[in-house]
Design a protein around this motif. Structure first.
Motif, PDB file in Angstrom:
ATOM      1  N   LEU A 166       0.830  -1.205   0.000  1.00  0.00           N
ATOM      2  CA  LEU A 166       0.000   0.000   0.000  1.00  0.00           C
ATOM      3  C   LEU A 166       0.866   1.257   0.000  1.00  0.00           C
ATOM      4  CD1 LEU A 166      -2.747   1.399   0.182  1.00  0.00           C
ATOM      5  CD2 LEU A 166      -2.616   1.144   2.675  1.00  0.00           C
ATOM      6  N   LEU A 167       1.893   1.280   0.822  1.00  0.00           N
ATOM      7  CA  LEU A 167       2.782   2.438   0.878  1.00  0.00           C
ATOM      8  C   LEU A 167       3.558   2.603  -0.429  1.00  0.00           C
ATOM      9  CD1 LEU A 167       4.099   2.055   4.531  1.00  0.00           C
ATOM     10  CD2 LEU A 167       2.541   3.822   3.665  1.00  0.00           C
ATOM     11  N   ALA A 168       3.942   1.492  -1.065  1.00  0.00           N
ATOM     12  CA  ALA A 168       4.617   1.575  -2.365  1.00  0.00           C
ATOM     13  C   ALA A 168       3.680   2.182  -3.403  1.00  0.00           C
ATOM     14  CB  ALA A 168       5.076   0.193  -2.808  1.00  0.00           C
ATOM     15  N   TRP A 169       2.409   1.797  -3.365  1.00  0.00           N
ATOM     16  CA  TRP A 169       1.425   2.347  -4.307  1.00  0.00           C
ATOM     17  C   TRP A 169       1.239   3.848  -4.072  1.00  0.00           C
ATOM     18  CZ3 TRP A 169      -3.472   4.534  -3.439  1.00  0.00           C
ATOM     19  CH2 TRP A 169      -4.239   4.744  -4.576  1.00  0.00           C
ATOM     20  N   VAL A 170       1.169   4.253  -2.799  1.00  0.00           N
ATOM     21  CA  VAL A 170       1.027   5.685  -2.496  1.00  0.00           C
ATOM     22  C   VAL A 170       2.237   6.458  -3.002  1.00  0.00           C
ATOM     23  CG1 VAL A 170       0.880   7.376  -0.627  1.00  0.00           C
ATOM     24  CG2 VAL A 170      -0.491   5.293  -0.517  1.00  0.00           C
ATOM     25  N   ALA A 171       3.435   5.920  -2.791  1.00  0.00           N
ATOM     26  CA  ALA A 171       4.647   6.589  -3.272  1.00  0.00           C
ATOM     27  C   ALA A 171       4.640   6.681  -4.793  1.00  0.00           C
ATOM     28  CB  ALA A 171       5.887   5.840  -2.788  1.00  0.00           C
ATOM     29  N   TYR A 172       4.169   5.624  -5.458  1.00  0.00           N
ATOM     30  CA  TYR A 172       4.119   5.640  -6.928  1.00  0.00           C
ATOM     31  C   TYR A 172       3.132   6.694  -7.426  1.00  0.00           C
ATOM     32  CZ  TYR A 172       3.467   4.069 -11.721  1.00  0.00           C
ATOM     33  OH  TYR A 172       3.384   4.017 -13.091  1.00  0.00           O
ATOM     34  N   LYS A 173       1.966   6.765  -6.794  1.00  0.00           N
ATOM     35  CA  LYS A 173       0.996   7.785  -7.196  1.00  0.00           C
ATOM     36  C   LYS A 173       1.571   9.184  -6.982  1.00  0.00           C
ATOM     37  CE  LYS A 173      -2.641   7.189  -8.384  1.00  0.00           C
ATOM     38  NZ  LYS A 173      -3.188   7.029  -9.758  1.00  0.00           N
ATOM     39  N   GLY A 174       2.322   9.359  -5.892  1.00  0.00           N
ATOM     40  CA  GLY A 174       2.984  10.642  -5.691  1.00  0.00           C
ATOM     41  C   GLY A 174       3.989  10.943  -6.781  1.00  0.00           C
ATOM     42  N   ALA A 175       4.716   9.912  -7.232  1.00  0.00           N
ATOM     43  CA  ALA A 175       5.676  10.110  -8.323  1.00  0.00           C
ATOM     44  C   ALA A 175       4.965  10.531  -9.604  1.00  0.00           C
ATOM     45  CB  ALA A 175       6.473   8.826  -8.550  1.00  0.00           C
ATOM     46  N   VAL A 176       3.809   9.948  -9.885  1.00  0.00           N
ATOM     47  CA  VAL A 176       3.046  10.313 -11.090  1.00  0.00           C
ATOM     48  C   VAL A 176       2.608  11.773 -11.009  1.00  0.00           C
ATOM     49  CG1 VAL A 176       0.943   9.865 -12.405  1.00  0.00           C
ATOM     50  CG2 VAL A 176       2.284   7.953 -11.508  1.00  0.00           C
ATOM     51  N   THR A 177       2.117  12.184  -9.850  1.00  0.00           N
ATOM     52  CA  THR A 177       1.674  13.567  -9.681  1.00  0.00           C
ATOM     53  C   THR A 177       2.821  14.555  -9.889  1.00  0.00           C
ATOM     54  OG1 THR A 177      -0.045  12.861  -8.123  1.00  0.00           O
ATOM     55  CG2 THR A 177       0.585  15.183  -8.087  1.00  0.00           C
ATOM     56  N   VAL A 178       3.969  14.252  -9.297  1.00  0.00           N
ATOM     57  CA  VAL A 178       5.129  15.134  -9.451  1.00  0.00           C
ATOM     58  C   VAL A 178       5.611  15.122 -10.899  1.00  0.00           C
ATOM     59  CG1 VAL A 178       7.488  15.576  -8.705  1.00  0.00           C
ATOM     60  CG2 VAL A 178       5.801  14.810  -7.054  1.00  0.00           C
ATOM     61  N   ALA A 179       5.557  13.962 -11.564  1.00  0.00           N
ATOM     62  CA  ALA A 179       5.984  13.880 -12.960  1.00  0.00           C
ATOM     63  C   ALA A 179       5.114  14.759 -13.854  1.00  0.00           C
ATOM     64  CB  ALA A 179       5.945  12.432 -13.438  1.00  0.00           C
ATOM     65  N   GLN A 180       3.834  14.817 -13.574  1.00  0.00           N
ATOM     66  CA  GLN A 180       2.955  15.692 -14.350  1.00  0.00           C
ATOM     67  C   GLN A 180       3.321  17.154 -14.150  1.00  0.00           C
ATOM     68  OE1 GLN A 180      -0.909  14.483 -12.943  1.00  0.00           O
ATOM     69  NE2 GLN A 180      -0.994  12.682 -14.266  1.00  0.00           N
ATOM     70  N   ALA A 181       3.642  17.509 -12.906  1.00  0.00           N
ATOM     71  CA  ALA A 181       4.083  18.876 -12.639  1.00  0.00           C
ATOM     72  C   ALA A 181       5.415  19.171 -13.327  1.00  0.00           C
ATOM     73  CB  ALA A 181       4.203  19.101 -11.125  1.00  0.00           C
ATOM     74  N   TYR A 182       6.318  18.202 -13.333  1.00  0.00           N
ATOM     75  CA  TYR A 182       7.615  18.389 -13.986  1.00  0.00           C
ATOM     76  C   TYR A 182       7.445  18.580 -15.489  1.00  0.00           C
ATOM     77  CZ  TYR A 182      12.563  17.631 -15.033  1.00  0.00           C
ATOM     78  OH  TYR A 182      13.860  17.778 -15.462  1.00  0.00           O
TER      79      TYR A 182
END
Length: 295
Positions: A221-237
């Protein structure tokens, strides 16, 4: 220092601390004794702290050269081996199916406020994805590819070849924003890998203790949350990449001592020639502009 601590040390410390907890509990050799995990006294706490710090530092140094690879694996560049290549194609088909559904929603003609909201949401989600024929197997890969394929192409520049050059022309404020976004992306990616590695390690240690399997679920679950955070930051980048070309594309021409184009048509022609030069299609540019200070 902040990047080293956030991107490399913290995720490694999380993994090393988890492994130390499993070792102290004896999970690898028998039933876990969780009461043995907390330090017993000040000296034990100090030894444990030093062990985690040293282990995390060494692991961080060892993995630092593989940072780009860690991101690219989560992006979906899996064509090195036949099995992963086939898996990538299957997941890419899923992404294309989702993309087509979003496109139908965005082009929907049904009326009403709710339908307008659905269309607006579909347009927003399509804006942060690459074209349907260029989709990667993962959401993270598509979030980054959206910037890599469109940031410079809107002006006639090939993003992948021009980005390393235009990045050096950005303002200090833009460079700080890019560094901050990239650090956040790398941190989220490393946390994802750390939680996945800790989940696998926990599964190996706790396979015979069903009552403790929830720890593996929590790790996933924590890995999935971290991955979703990476996707969000990637969109901002990717959005920041678009801003770089909006604001600094002419700075690239100035740095190359090339004349500024007079209009939009001339801009696309000039940047097309620059892209060809970066890609090695042509050997140079026709006319240089060294400015009045160089004459």
């Amino acid at each position: 220092m902040r990047r080293v601590l956030a991107v490399h040390f913290a995720p490694c410390a999380l993994f090393v601390a988890g492994v130390c907890a499993l070792l102290r509990a004896g999970s690898f050799v028998g039933r876990s004794q969780w009461h043995a995990v907390p330090p017993q006294g000040l000296s034990d706490a100090l030894r444990l702290t030093v062990a985690v710090a040293v282990g995390s530092s060494l692991l961080g140094l060892l993995l630092q050269p593989f940072q780009v690879r860690a991101v690219r694996v989560l992006e979906g560049y899996w064509d090195r081996w036949p099995f992963t290549a086939r898996l990538a194609e299957v997941l890419a088909r899923v992404q294309r199916r989702r993309w087509r559904v979003l496109r139908k929603r965005a082009l929907g003609t049904a009326g009403g406020d709710m339908a307008d909201g659905v269309r607006a949401d579909a347009h927003r989600r399509l804006a942060v994805q690459p074209p349907g024929d260029r989709l990667l197997p993962t959401a993270l890969g598509n979030a980054l590819r959206a910037g890599e394929l469109s940031a410079g192409e809107r002006y006639g520049l090939t993003t992948l070849t021009s980005w390393p050059r235009i990045y050096l022309q950005v303002s200090d404020r833009m460079a700080e924003a890019l560094r901050s976004a990239r650090d956040a992306l790398d941190t989220a990616v490393n946390l994802c890998w750390s939680f996945l590695a800790l989940t696998v390690t926990s599964a190996a240690a706790l396979y015979d203790e069903p009552s403790a399997w929830w720890l593996c679920g929590a790790g996933l679950l924590l890995a999935w949350v971290a991955y979703k955070g990476a996707v969000t930051v990637a969109q901002a980048y990717s959005g920041l990449m678009h801003l770089v070309y909006d604001l600094h594309r002419f700075d690239l021409l100035h740095a190359l001592h090339l004349p500024l184009p007079p209009d939009r048509e001339g801009e696309e022609e000039a940047f097309g020639e620059v892209s060809d030069m970066f890609e090695g299609v042509r050997r140079g540019y026709g006319t240089y502009d060294h400015g009045p200070t160089d004459s």
